[in-house]
Scaffold this motif. Sequence first.
Motif, PDB file in Angstrom:
ATOM      1  N   ASP A   1      47.738  10.765   4.814  1.00  0.00           N
ATOM      2  CA  ASP A   1      48.814  10.454   3.875  1.00  0.00           C
ATOM      3  C   ASP A   1      50.070  11.282   4.138  1.00  0.00           C
ATOM      4  O   ASP A   1      51.116  11.025   3.543  1.00  0.00           O
ATOM      5  CB  ASP A   1      48.350  10.695   2.433  1.00  0.00           C
ATOM      6  CG  ASP A   1      47.256   9.736   2.006  1.00  0.00           C
ATOM      7  OD1 ASP A   1      47.235   8.607   2.520  1.00  0.00           O
ATOM      8  OD2 ASP A   1      46.419  10.128   1.167  1.00  0.00           O
ATOM      9  N   GLN A   2      49.977  12.271   5.009  1.00  0.00           N
ATOM     10  CA  GLN A   2      51.098  13.174   5.258  1.00  0.00           C
ATOM     11  C   GLN A   2      51.549  13.192   6.713  1.00  0.00           C
ATOM     12  O   GLN A   2      52.663  13.649   7.001  1.00  0.00           O
ATOM     13  CB  GLN A   2      50.709  14.602   4.833  1.00  0.00           C
ATOM     14  CG  GLN A   2      50.352  14.736   3.362  1.00  0.00           C
ATOM     15  CD  GLN A   2      49.795  16.113   3.016  1.00  0.00           C
ATOM     16  OE1 GLN A   2      49.653  16.971   3.882  1.00  0.00           O
ATOM     17  NE2 GLN A   2      49.451  16.319   1.749  1.00  0.00           N
TER      18      GLN A   2
ATOM     19  N   GLU B   1      50.377   7.433   0.206  1.00  0.00           N
ATOM     20  CA  GLU B   1      51.779   7.782   0.405  1.00  0.00           C
ATOM     21  C   GLU B   1      52.573   7.556  -0.885  1.00  0.00           C
ATOM     22  O   GLU B   1      52.503   6.485  -1.484  1.00  0.00           O
ATOM     23  CB  GLU B   1      52.392   6.947   1.529  1.00  0.00           C
ATOM     24  CG  GLU B   1      51.943   7.355   2.928  1.00  0.00           C
ATOM     25  CD  GLU B   1      52.731   6.620   4.000  1.00  0.00           C
ATOM     26  OE1 GLU B   1      53.281   7.287   4.893  1.00  0.00           O
ATOM     27  OE2 GLU B   1      52.779   5.382   3.939  1.00  0.00           O
TER      28      GLU B   1
ATOM     29  N   TYR C   1      49.116  19.411   7.694  1.00  0.00           N
ATOM     30  CA  TYR C   1      49.498  18.038   7.329  1.00  0.00           C
ATOM     31  C   TYR C   1      49.179  17.057   8.449  1.00  0.00           C
ATOM     32  O   TYR C   1      48.996  15.848   8.220  1.00  0.00           O
ATOM     33  CB  TYR C   1      50.994  17.979   7.007  1.00  0.00           C
ATOM     34  CG  TYR C   1      51.899  17.928   8.211  1.00  0.00           C
ATOM     35  CD1 TYR C   1      52.352  16.711   8.714  1.00  0.00           C
ATOM     36  CD2 TYR C   1      52.284  19.092   8.871  1.00  0.00           C
ATOM     37  CE1 TYR C   1      53.167  16.662   9.838  1.00  0.00           C
ATOM     38  CE2 TYR C   1      53.098  19.052   9.981  1.00  0.00           C
ATOM     39  CZ  TYR C   1      53.536  17.831  10.462  1.00  0.00           C
ATOM     40  OH  TYR C   1      54.330  17.785  11.579  1.00  0.00           O
TER      41      TYR C   1
ATOM     42  N   ASN D   1      46.113  15.059   7.852  1.00  0.00           N
ATOM     43  CA  ASN D   1      46.052  14.309   6.598  1.00  0.00           C
ATOM     44  C   ASN D   1      46.747  12.965   6.788  1.00  0.00           C
ATOM     45  O   ASN D   1      47.942  12.912   7.063  1.00  0.00           O
ATOM     46  CB  ASN D   1      46.739  15.119   5.485  1.00  0.00           C
ATOM     47  CG  ASN D   1      46.576  14.497   4.112  1.00  0.00           C
ATOM     48  OD1 ASN D   1      46.680  13.282   3.946  1.00  0.00           O
ATOM     49  ND2 ASN D   1      46.340  15.338   3.107  1.00  0.00           N
TER      50      ASN D   1
ATOM     51  N   ASP E   1      55.799   9.678  -1.238  1.00  0.00           N
ATOM     52  CA  ASP E   1      57.016  10.475  -1.050  1.00  0.00           C
ATOM     53  C   ASP E   1      56.957  11.763  -1.866  1.00  0.00           C
ATOM     54  O   ASP E   1      57.932  12.154  -2.514  1.00  0.00           O
ATOM     55  CB  ASP E   1      58.257   9.656  -1.413  1.00  0.00           C
ATOM     56  CG  ASP E   1      59.553  10.310  -0.937  1.00  0.00           C
ATOM     57  OD1 ASP E   1      59.493  11.138  -0.015  1.00  0.00           O
ATOM     58  OD2 ASP E   1      60.622   9.991  -1.499  1.00  0.00           O
ATOM     59  N   GLY E   2      55.796  12.417  -1.838  1.00  0.00           N
ATOM     60  CA  GLY E   2      55.660  13.685  -2.548  1.00  0.00           C
ATOM     61  C   GLY E   2      55.819  13.558  -4.050  1.00  0.00           C
ATOM     62  O   GLY E   2      56.211  14.518  -4.725  1.00  0.00           O
TER      63      GLY E   2
ATOM     64  N   ASP F   1      55.079  12.381   7.832  1.00  0.00           N
ATOM     65  CA  ASP F   1      56.178  13.054   7.143  1.00  0.00           C
ATOM     66  C   ASP F   1      56.062  14.552   7.397  1.00  0.00           C
ATOM     67  O   ASP F   1      55.325  15.257   6.709  1.00  0.00           O
ATOM     68  CB  ASP F   1      56.109  12.753   5.641  1.00  0.00           C
ATOM     69  CG  ASP F   1      57.298  13.315   4.854  1.00  0.00           C
ATOM     70  OD1 ASP F   1      58.079  14.099   5.425  1.00  0.00           O
ATOM     71  OD2 ASP F   1      57.429  12.978   3.666  1.00  0.00           O
ATOM     72  N   ASN F   2      56.792  15.042   8.413  1.00  0.00           N
ATOM     73  CA  ASN F   2      56.621  16.451   8.771  1.00  0.00           C
ATOM     74  C   ASN F   2      57.296  17.419   7.812  1.00  0.00           C
ATOM     75  O   ASN F   2      57.269  18.631   8.036  1.00  0.00           O
ATOM     76  CB  ASN F   2      57.043  16.719  10.222  1.00  0.00           C
ATOM     77  CG  ASN F   2      58.530  16.551  10.475  1.00  0.00           C
ATOM     78  OD1 ASN F   2      59.360  16.655   9.573  1.00  0.00           O
ATOM     79  ND2 ASN F   2      58.874  16.280  11.725  1.00  0.00           N
TER      80      ASN F   2
ATOM     81  N   TRP G   1      55.949  18.061   5.205  1.00  0.00           N
ATOM     82  CA  TRP G   1      54.786  18.763   4.663  1.00  0.00           C
ATOM     83  C   TRP G   1      54.538  20.085   5.389  1.00  0.00           C
ATOM     84  O   TRP G   1      53.784  20.921   4.895  1.00  0.00           O
ATOM     85  CB  TRP G   1      53.549  17.872   4.725  1.00  0.00           C
ATOM     86  CG  TRP G   1      53.578  16.805   3.671  1.00  0.00           C
ATOM     87  CD1 TRP G   1      53.927  15.496   3.836  1.00  0.00           C
ATOM     88  CD2 TRP G   1      53.300  16.966   2.280  1.00  0.00           C
ATOM     89  NE1 TRP G   1      53.877  14.833   2.631  1.00  0.00           N
ATOM     90  CE2 TRP G   1      53.488  15.707   1.662  1.00  0.00           C
ATOM     91  CE3 TRP G   1      52.900  18.048   1.498  1.00  0.00           C
ATOM     92  CZ2 TRP G   1      53.287  15.516   0.296  1.00  0.00           C
ATOM     93  CZ3 TRP G   1      52.700  17.853   0.138  1.00  0.00           C
ATOM     94  CH2 TRP G   1      52.896  16.600  -0.449  1.00  0.00           C
TER      95      TRP G   1
ATOM     96  N   ARG H   1      55.534  22.637   2.962  1.00  0.00           N
ATOM     97  CA  ARG H   1      54.992  22.455   1.615  1.00  0.00           C
ATOM     98  C   ARG H   1      53.600  23.087   1.561  1.00  0.00           C
ATOM     99  O   ARG H   1      52.591  22.403   1.380  1.00  0.00           O
ATOM    100  CB  ARG H   1      54.927  20.969   1.254  1.00  0.00           C
ATOM    101  CG  ARG H   1      56.301  20.297   1.234  1.00  0.00           C
ATOM    102  CD  ARG H   1      56.205  18.795   1.076  1.00  0.00           C
ATOM    103  NE  ARG H   1      57.535  18.183   1.057  1.00  0.00           N
ATOM    104  CZ  ARG H   1      57.746  16.854   1.016  1.00  0.00           C
ATOM    105  NH1 ARG H   1      56.719  16.012   0.995  1.00  0.00           N
ATOM    106  NH2 ARG H   1      58.973  16.377   1.002  1.00  0.00           N
TER     107      ARG H   1
END
Length: 645
Positions: free
Chosen positions: A510-511, A135, A505, A508, A137-138, A514-515, A517, A520
Motif C-alpha cells: 500500500d506504500q 491506498e 515502505y 508494503n 494518500d496517507g 509513494d516514497n 513514506w 513517515r
Amino acid sequence: MNQAELHRLLTAKSQERKGNILLSSYEQRLAVNLSLIKTQFFSLYQEKEHKAFFYTLLDKLETLYNDRPKDLQNQDIARLNSGNWYQSEQMTGMQLYVDRFNKNIKGLQEKIPYLEDLGINFLHLMPITTRPKGENDGGYAVNSYHDIDPEYGTKEDFLAFSKKAREKNMFLMLDFVVNHTSDEFIWAKKAKEGSQHYQNYYYTYSDRHIPDEFEKTLPEIFPQSAPGNFSYNNDMEKWVMTCFNTYQWDLNYRNPEVFIEMLGNLMSLANLGVDVIRFDALAFLWKKIGTSSQNLPEAHTLISLFRMCLQVIAPGVILLAEAIVAPRNIIKYFGEGAAEGNECEVAYNASLMALLWNSIATKKASLMVKSVTEIPTKPSDATWINYIRCHDDIGLGYEDDIVRATGYDPYAHKQFILNYYCGKLEWSPAKGLMFMYNPKNGDGRITGSAASLLGLETALEQNNKNIIDYAICKILMLHGIILTYGGIPMIYAGDEIATLNDYSYQQNEDQVNDNRWVNRPMQNWKTVTSLNKQKDKPSSIIHNGLKKMIRLRKDHSVFADTNNIKVFSCPNEHIFVYQRIDENKSIWVLSNFNEVTETLNIGWLLSIGIHTDKNTVDLLTGEPIHLIQNELPLKPYEQLWIKNI
C-alpha cells in the motif's frame, strides 16, 4: 431566515449602536460579517439564480451555532477577548501520525508528558477520520470528516483527548480536506448509484470534450502514479475530475450546495475540540478551463467565505492555509486588498522551508535573503508555520526571477538541488529520494527525513565523527531558525531524536508506490528511553539542544510574531542574519551555512546594533561573544542567538 428576518437583524444592529437593544453574541457576529458574507457569496453564485441558497446558508449558520458545544462556545468568547494566542512566543508545535507515534489516540494521550517535557503545546495530528482501506494518500482520501477511524479509536476517545489537551493548555490542529473526498464518501457513492444531484457535487462528464479542454492547461500533481486529471468511472459511465489520485474526487464548488454542506462538515470537525483547521489543498478549490485551476481569485473568495462564516459560528477556531505554491502566491492566502486578513490566519512558510534546503546545498544564504526580503509583509494579525520537514515531499518553489537575480539559471539550479539531495552527486552527504520526477519539464520533488537529508545517515554509515558533528550542527541550526523566525515553529515527530529514513515502505504494497513514506517513520521509543543514558549520541544531543532552544524561545517575548523581524543583507553570503525586535529589546540570530569557519567584521556588527563588549552574550551558550582581530567567527554550521545585556 427570510428577508424580513434579515432586515430585522440589520435594524436591530443599528439600534444596538444607539443603545436601544441588545443582540446575542451570535447575532452580533452575524450582523458584523453579514455584508461580507453576502458579497462573497453572490460574487461566486449569481444572485438571481441562487438567492434561495443564500437564505439556506443563513439558516445553516444559526443551526451550526446552536449545535456548538457550550464549553467550546465559552472558549470562543474567551479567545475573542484575549488577543491572538497563535502569535505568542509560547507556541511550539509538532506534527505527527497518531498510529506511528504511539499506536492510537489513547496511546498519544499517554505521551503528553513527553511532549510537555520537550516544550510542545501545539499538535498537528495527521488524518484520523475514516478512509479507504489500502491506498488512501496517507488519510487524505476521506470517507468522513468527523467519524474517527477505528484504527485510532473512537470519537469518545478523541473527545477525551481533546478535553485533556485543553486542560493542559495544548492546542490541536486537524486537517479539513476541502478540495476532494474519497470515492467511498457518501456523496460519491450516491453519484455512482446514478444520482444526478450528487454527480453535480463533483466534476463529472459523459464524454472527453470538457475534460480534454481542462487538460490543456492543468498541471499533473502526481505524473508518475496518477497521470492526467480525470478518471473514468464505470458505475456512472462518466469521467470525473481527480487531480490528485484516481480515488480522490474533486469537489465542484460552483455548486452552492457543496459549499453549504462542506461548512457543516467543517463544523463537525471543529466541534471535536479542534483549535486550528488545516485547509488541505486549498489552492485548487476553483476550477476554470484555460487556467491551471490553482490560486484563482474565486478560490480566495471561497476561502474568505468559509472564514467569515466560521467567525460567526466559532470565532475561537482559526484556519491554516496549506498552500504549497510560489512565495508571492502564498502570502495572498492571508487575504489581500479590501479583504486583507479575511482568509486564513495562519499559512505554511513553504518558501522559507525550501530556501533553507537550498542554502544547505549551496552553502550560501544569498537566495534566501533576497527571496524573503521581496515577499510582501503579511497582515499584522496573521502568522506563519515555520518548518523544516513534514509528512510531505520538499517542493522547490523558488521564484525564477529571484533565482536569476542571484546569478543562477533557474532550470540548472533546480537540477543541482535535486541531484544534491537525491544521490546523484558523489560528494553530497544527503540521502534523499526523487519524488514524482516529470521528464517533460525536469521538475521533481524530494523526500527523506531531516537527519538523512542533512547527512547524518551517511556519516553514521561511514563512522566519520567529523561528518557526524557537521550533521548534528546542521540539524540544530535549521531548527534554531524555525524556532526564532516569525511564526509558530513546527517540529516533525522523530526529528527531535534524529530519526533516519525508513525504507520499510518498500515492503508494503500500500506504500511502495509513494516514497514519501520514507519520511513517515514509527516513533522510536527505545531511543527516547535511552536519551538520558547515552548523552553523547546524536539523538540525545539533538533532543537536548532542541529542548534548550524551545525553553529559550518561550523565555523571550521578542519571539512573539508581531511582524517584528528584520532580515539583513549580510556582507558574508554564507551567513544568514536577522533581528527580532520587541520595544527596546532585540535578539540577533546568526547562522553559518558553510562547512568552514566564516567571519563578520566588527564594523558591520555595530552597524546593525550588535555591541561587541563583554555584556553581549550568545543565549545558546550563555557566554559573551569573542572577536578575533575585530572579526566575529562562526564555526561550520554554528548558530548564535546574540543579545545585548
